[in-house]
Write an enzyme that holds these catalytic residues in place. Structure first.
Site, PDB file in Angstrom:
ATOM      1  N   ASP A  93      -9.536   7.182 -51.002  1.00  0.00           N
ATOM      2  CA  ASP A  93      -9.443   8.746 -50.745  1.00  0.00           C
ATOM      3  C   ASP A  93     -10.603   8.994 -49.564  1.00  0.00           C
ATOM      4  O   ASP A  93     -11.807   9.213 -50.131  1.00  0.00           O
ATOM      5  CB  ASP A  93      -9.571   9.426 -52.015  1.00  0.00           C
ATOM      6  CG  ASP A  93      -9.047  10.803 -51.549  1.00  0.00           C
ATOM      7  OD1 ASP A  93      -8.059  11.456 -51.703  1.00  0.00           O
ATOM      8  OD2 ASP A  93     -10.146  11.493 -51.583  1.00  0.00           O
ATOM      9  N   TYR A 142     -15.186  13.923 -44.216  1.00  0.00           N
ATOM     10  CA  TYR A 142     -16.229  13.155 -44.723  1.00  0.00           C
ATOM     11  C   TYR A 142     -16.714  12.182 -43.725  1.00  0.00           C
ATOM     12  O   TYR A 142     -17.604  11.484 -43.933  1.00  0.00           O
ATOM     13  CB  TYR A 142     -15.556  11.938 -45.780  1.00  0.00           C
ATOM     14  CG  TYR A 142     -14.885  12.884 -46.990  1.00  0.00           C
ATOM     15  CD1 TYR A 142     -15.065  14.167 -47.281  1.00  0.00           C
ATOM     16  CD2 TYR A 142     -14.143  11.985 -47.838  1.00  0.00           C
ATOM     17  CE1 TYR A 142     -14.331  14.807 -48.407  1.00  0.00           C
ATOM     18  CE2 TYR A 142     -13.357  12.605 -48.899  1.00  0.00           C
ATOM     19  CZ  TYR A 142     -13.597  13.917 -49.160  1.00  0.00           C
ATOM     20  OH  TYR A 142     -12.796  14.642 -50.067  1.00  0.00           O
ATOM     21  N   LYS A 178      -7.447  13.417 -45.149  1.00  0.00           N
ATOM     22  CA  LYS A 178      -7.105  14.905 -45.126  1.00  0.00           C
ATOM     23  C   LYS A 178      -7.465  15.521 -43.820  1.00  0.00           C
ATOM     24  O   LYS A 178      -8.464  15.128 -43.405  1.00  0.00           O
ATOM     25  CB  LYS A 178      -7.910  15.554 -46.280  1.00  0.00           C
ATOM     26  CG  LYS A 178      -7.861  14.851 -47.508  1.00  0.00           C
ATOM     27  CD  LYS A 178      -8.707  15.408 -48.595  1.00  0.00           C
ATOM     28  CE  LYS A 178      -8.889  14.538 -49.738  1.00  0.00           C
ATOM     29  NZ  LYS A 178     -10.007  13.678 -49.642  1.00  0.00           N
ATOM     30  N   HIS A 212      -6.493  19.856 -46.419  1.00  0.00           N
ATOM     31  CA  HIS A 212      -7.946  19.971 -47.310  1.00  0.00           C
ATOM     32  C   HIS A 212      -8.184  21.186 -47.998  1.00  0.00           C
ATOM     33  O   HIS A 212      -8.704  21.127 -49.246  1.00  0.00           O
ATOM     34  CB  HIS A 212      -8.832  19.476 -46.384  1.00  0.00           C
ATOM     35  CG  HIS A 212     -10.032  18.683 -47.012  1.00  0.00           C
ATOM     36  ND1 HIS A 212     -10.812  17.680 -46.568  1.00  0.00           N
ATOM     37  CD2 HIS A 212     -10.424  19.000 -48.505  1.00  0.00           C
ATOM     38  CE1 HIS A 212     -11.816  17.420 -47.430  1.00  0.00           C
ATOM     39  NE2 HIS A 212     -11.532  17.974 -48.524  1.00  0.00           N
TER      40      HIS A 212
HETATM   41  P1  NAP Z   1     -17.473  12.470 -59.016  1.00  0.00           P
HETATM   42  O1  NAP Z   1     -16.574  11.066 -58.867  1.00  0.00           O
HETATM   43  O2  NAP Z   1     -17.068  13.224 -60.295  1.00  0.00           O
HETATM   44  O3  NAP Z   1     -19.032  11.831 -58.981  1.00  0.00           O
HETATM   45  C1  NAP Z   1     -19.412  11.088 -58.292  1.00  0.00           C
HETATM   46  C2  NAP Z   1     -21.106  10.780 -58.794  1.00  0.00           C
HETATM   47  O4  NAP Z   1     -21.063  10.066 -60.233  1.00  0.00           O
HETATM   48  C3  NAP Z   1     -21.793  10.051 -57.919  1.00  0.00           C
HETATM   49  O5  NAP Z   1     -23.365  10.453 -57.915  1.00  0.00           O
HETATM   50  C4  NAP Z   1     -21.940   8.443 -58.605  1.00  0.00           C
HETATM   51  O6  NAP Z   1     -23.252   7.996 -58.277  1.00  0.00           O
HETATM   52  C5  NAP Z   1     -21.772   8.927 -59.942  1.00  0.00           C
HETATM   53  N1  NAP Z   1     -21.043   7.948 -60.806  1.00  0.00           N
HETATM   54  C6  NAP Z   1     -19.730   7.347 -60.625  1.00  0.00           C
HETATM   55  N2  NAP Z   1     -19.462   6.451 -61.574  1.00  0.00           N
HETATM   56  C7  NAP Z   1     -20.656   6.604 -62.463  1.00  0.00           C
HETATM   57  C8  NAP Z   1     -20.661   6.005 -63.564  1.00  0.00           C
HETATM   58  N3  NAP Z   1     -19.804   4.966 -64.022  1.00  0.00           N
HETATM   59  N4  NAP Z   1     -21.690   6.094 -64.311  1.00  0.00           N
HETATM   60  C9  NAP Z   1     -22.816   6.906 -63.834  1.00  0.00           C
HETATM   61  N5  NAP Z   1     -22.650   7.590 -62.850  1.00  0.00           N
HETATM   62  C10 NAP Z   1     -21.730   7.414 -61.816  1.00  0.00           C
HETATM   63  O7  NAP Z   1     -17.535  13.164 -57.612  1.00  0.00           O
HETATM   64  P2  NAP Z   1     -16.715  13.215 -56.234  1.00  0.00           P
HETATM   65  O8  NAP Z   1     -17.331  12.193 -55.177  1.00  0.00           O
HETATM   66  O9  NAP Z   1     -17.046  14.418 -55.660  1.00  0.00           O
HETATM   67  O10 NAP Z   1     -15.240  13.137 -56.438  1.00  0.00           O
HETATM   68  C11 NAP Z   1     -14.286  11.957 -56.359  1.00  0.00           C
HETATM   69  C12 NAP Z   1     -13.621  11.915 -55.066  1.00  0.00           C
HETATM   70  O11 NAP Z   1     -12.744  13.076 -55.099  1.00  0.00           O
HETATM   71  C13 NAP Z   1     -14.558  11.959 -53.820  1.00  0.00           C
HETATM   72  O12 NAP Z   1     -15.339  10.746 -53.333  1.00  0.00           O
HETATM   73  C14 NAP Z   1     -13.412  12.300 -52.922  1.00  0.00           C
HETATM   74  O13 NAP Z   1     -12.806  11.260 -52.300  1.00  0.00           O
HETATM   75  C15 NAP Z   1     -12.786  13.395 -53.590  1.00  0.00           C
HETATM   76  N6  NAP Z   1     -13.075  14.820 -53.487  1.00  0.00           N
HETATM   77  C16 NAP Z   1     -12.195  15.665 -52.917  1.00  0.00           C
HETATM   78  C17 NAP Z   1     -12.458  16.907 -52.853  1.00  0.00           C
HETATM   79  C18 NAP Z   1     -11.327  17.925 -52.061  1.00  0.00           C
HETATM   80  O14 NAP Z   1     -11.769  19.229 -51.874  1.00  0.00           O
HETATM   81  N7  NAP Z   1     -10.303  17.469 -52.028  1.00  0.00           N
HETATM   82  C19 NAP Z   1     -13.707  17.639 -53.139  1.00  0.00           C
HETATM   83  C20 NAP Z   1     -14.623  16.649 -53.588  1.00  0.00           C
HETATM   84  C21 NAP Z   1     -14.282  15.466 -53.882  1.00  0.00           C
HETATM   85  P3  NAP Z   1     -23.314   6.545 -57.426  1.00  0.00           P
HETATM   86  O15 NAP Z   1     -22.251   6.549 -56.253  1.00  0.00           O
HETATM   87  O16 NAP Z   1     -24.770   6.494 -57.231  1.00  0.00           O
HETATM   88  O17 NAP Z   1     -22.770   5.493 -58.440  1.00  0.00           O
END
Ligand code: NAP
Length: 289
Positions: free
Chosen positions: A47, A52, A77, A110
């Site tokens: 994704d 990004y 997106k 998006h």
């Molecule tokens: P998330 O997946 O909720 O959290 C990511 C964080 O958690 C990072 O700091 C990561 O650190 C840590 N982490 C991941 N796995 C872990 C584990 N097993 N144990 C401990 N810590 C862990 O946040 P997100 O990246 O915002 O959301 C996921 C995806 O959703 C994004 O990458 C993106 O593709 C998408 N997204 C979309 C939108 C939208 O508006 N459509 C907005 C935000 C995000 P490390 O990397 O250091 O491991």
């Protein structure tokens, strides 16, 4: 290696239930390495987004892998600055060029702002031309989704929204699912806010199954029939986040997780005029240029 189950979208396209997100990995080398590792450990859904600024790295990691393109599901997106019909057409080509691909599996608007209908028409065209296999949206509230549905000829197959234990979104999830669309959760871990990885309720549930708090969260989302796209740049966490298809939460576990709901976004309210101005404001400069 865990094989990730797939679901069938309303247009018949198959999509993995769990994928890998690359938000906040702007360094292209780091992003390419993360995606390469994710593919090696078994992820088949990546994704990304124009915003990004790492579509190129995603495309390179996929091109260098020994996995066939058709076995990988790529989501990208379109950003708000490209939300007119003409700009969206160009934006789709830019995404394809950066990814180095002749099609994208899923392309999303998006945010629910600006000339959404104009941009959607360009997505529909690219869909009919086979440049995009499925089209959907992100961050749309039910009223915005209904408005779009009633204004266009190809319905969105999916809405990617924030869902995590702090912001459970029961009503919106139910609405999207009733409309026959897939819900995909962004920030499933709320990016670690409020010590989510050491939360006592989640770790206690996890201990019963030999699972971590993060795994409990992903399992809880999967059992709500929601696609998940956790992000991590660490290989061991990539493996951990995939290892969620061999246990089942009970209704008692699910009731305990329901109690954690803070019922508010951990990032911003997409209806808050100030937040909209911040998102849209930077884009307006580009739109007017
Ligand atoms: P998330 O997946 O909720 O959290 C990511 C964080 O958690 C990072 O700091 C990561 O650190 C840590 N982490 C991941 N796995 C872990 C584990 N097993 N144990 C401990 N810590 C862990 O946040 P997100 O990246 O915002 O959301 C996921 C995806 O959703 C994004 O990458 C993106 O593709 C998408 N997204 C979309 C939108 C939208 O508006 N459509 C907005 C935000 C995000 P490390 O990397 O250091 O491991």
């Amino acid at each position: 290696m865990t094989t990730i189950p797939t679901v069938t979208l309303s247009n018949g396209v198959e999509m993995p239930q769990l994928g890998f997100g690359v938000f906040q990995v702007p360094d292209l080398k780091e992003c390419e390495e993360a995606v390469s590792n994710a593919l090696k450990v078994g992820y088949r859904l990546i994704d990304t987004a124009a915003a990004y600024q790492n579509e190129k790295a995603v495309g390179q990691a996929i091109a260098k892998s020994d996995i066939k393109r058709e076995e990988i599901f790529v989501t990208s997106k379109l950003w708000v600055s490209d939300f007119t019909y003409e700009r969206a057409k160009a934006g789709i080509e830019t995404s394809l060029n950066k990814l180095g691909m002749d099609y994208i599996d899923l392309y999303l608007l998006h945010q629910p702002y600006g000339d959404v209908i104009g941009a959607w028409k360009a997505l529909e065209e690219a869909y009919h031309e086979g440049k995009i296999r499925s089209i959907g949206v992100s961050n749309f509230y039910p009223d915005q989704l209904k408005n779009l549905e009633l204004s266009v000829s190809v319905k969105p197959v999916l809405n990617q929204i924030e869902v995590n234990p702090w912001f459970q979104q029961d009503d919106d999830v139910a609405f999207i699912q009733q409309e026959g669309m897939r819900v995909e959760a962004w920030a499933p871990f709320a990016e670690g806010k409020h010590q989510i990885f050491s939360n006592e309720v989640l770790t206690t549930i996890g201990a019963k199954y030999g699972k971590t708090s993060g795994q409990v969260i992903l399992r809880w989302l999967l059992q709500r029939d929601i696609t998940v796209i956790p992000k991590t740049v660490r290989r061991e966490r990539m493996v951990e986040n995939m290892d969620v298809f061999n246990f089942e939460l009970t209704s008692k576990d699910i009731r305990a997780i329901a109690e954690l709901n803070k019922n508010e976004s951990q990032f911003f309210d997409h209806r808050d005029p100030v937040a909209i101005e911040q998102i849209f404001g930077s884009s307006l400069v580009q739109l007017r240029s």
